[in-house]
Design an enzyme around this catalytic site. Structure first.
Site: not given
Length: 197
Positions: A156, A172
């Site tokens: 992301h 992440c």
């Protein structure tokens, strides 16, 4: 009349003194580096201090077909395999100690300006996190997200470009908002993603 003017001067002085003591009500954003809510200007100031890692096309011989994402966490780089022995190389932020992982999955979903629902494990570690944060420029997921299989992890964007090149996330993979938008446009749902650690 003099007493009235004196009283007004005292009242005005008190109001001005109180105004200098009471902090201004600025917008707060979540700072995942230290797990707290801070003024947006704090993150923006820190973000300007970071050095950019520019994306570039590089020679890249691999056994993976074009469209595959290969993440090298130790290098802090993401490679999108292209045709003819090339890859687009991006700078990334990765999981901090205790939050590293590896594996092979598929991209199962893509989202523009995604909302963020912190997982229960993260909310337990950081109790003041919201249950949900709508998408937008201050959202920790940034401009785009690519969801990785059935994991809790995503590739992301970030509202903290200074974190690129560092190990700061809860697992992440982060790119600058500019880079994640570029990657998002190049990658299809179903693409293979390989995370090496």
């Amino acid at each position: 009349m003099i007493k009235f003017k004196s009283a007004m001067v005292i009242v005005l002085s008190l109001v001005l003194s109180a105004a200098s003591v009471v902090p201004s009500m600025a917008a707060l954003v979540y700072d995942p580096d230290n797990g707290t809510w801070v003024e947006a200007s704090t993150l923006q100031t820190r973000a300007r201090g970071g050095s950019a890692i520019r994306k570039e096309v590089v020679s890249y011989e691999s056994r993976y077909k074009p469209g595959t994402i290969v993440i090298e966490t130790d290098e802090r780089r993401l490679y999108l395999v292209l045709e003819d022995g090339k890859a687009m190389k991006y700078g990334i932020g990765v999981g901090r100690d205790g939050f590293t992982w590896s594996g092979t999955h598929r991209i199962t979903r893509k989202a523009e300006w995604p909302g963020w629902t912190p997982p229960p494990q993260m909310r337990k570690r950081v109790p003041d996190l919201p249950a949900y944060m709508p998408g937008g420029p201050d959202n920790p997921l940034g401009a785009r997200a690519l969801y990785i299989g059935s994991t809790l992890y995503r590739v992301h964007g970030t509202s903290e470009p200074r974190s690129i090149g560092l190990a700061v996330s809860s697992g992440c993979i982060r790119l600058t908002n500019e880079d994640v938008q570029d990657l998002y446009d190049r990658v299809a749902v179903g693409a293979q993603i390989v995370v090496n650690h």
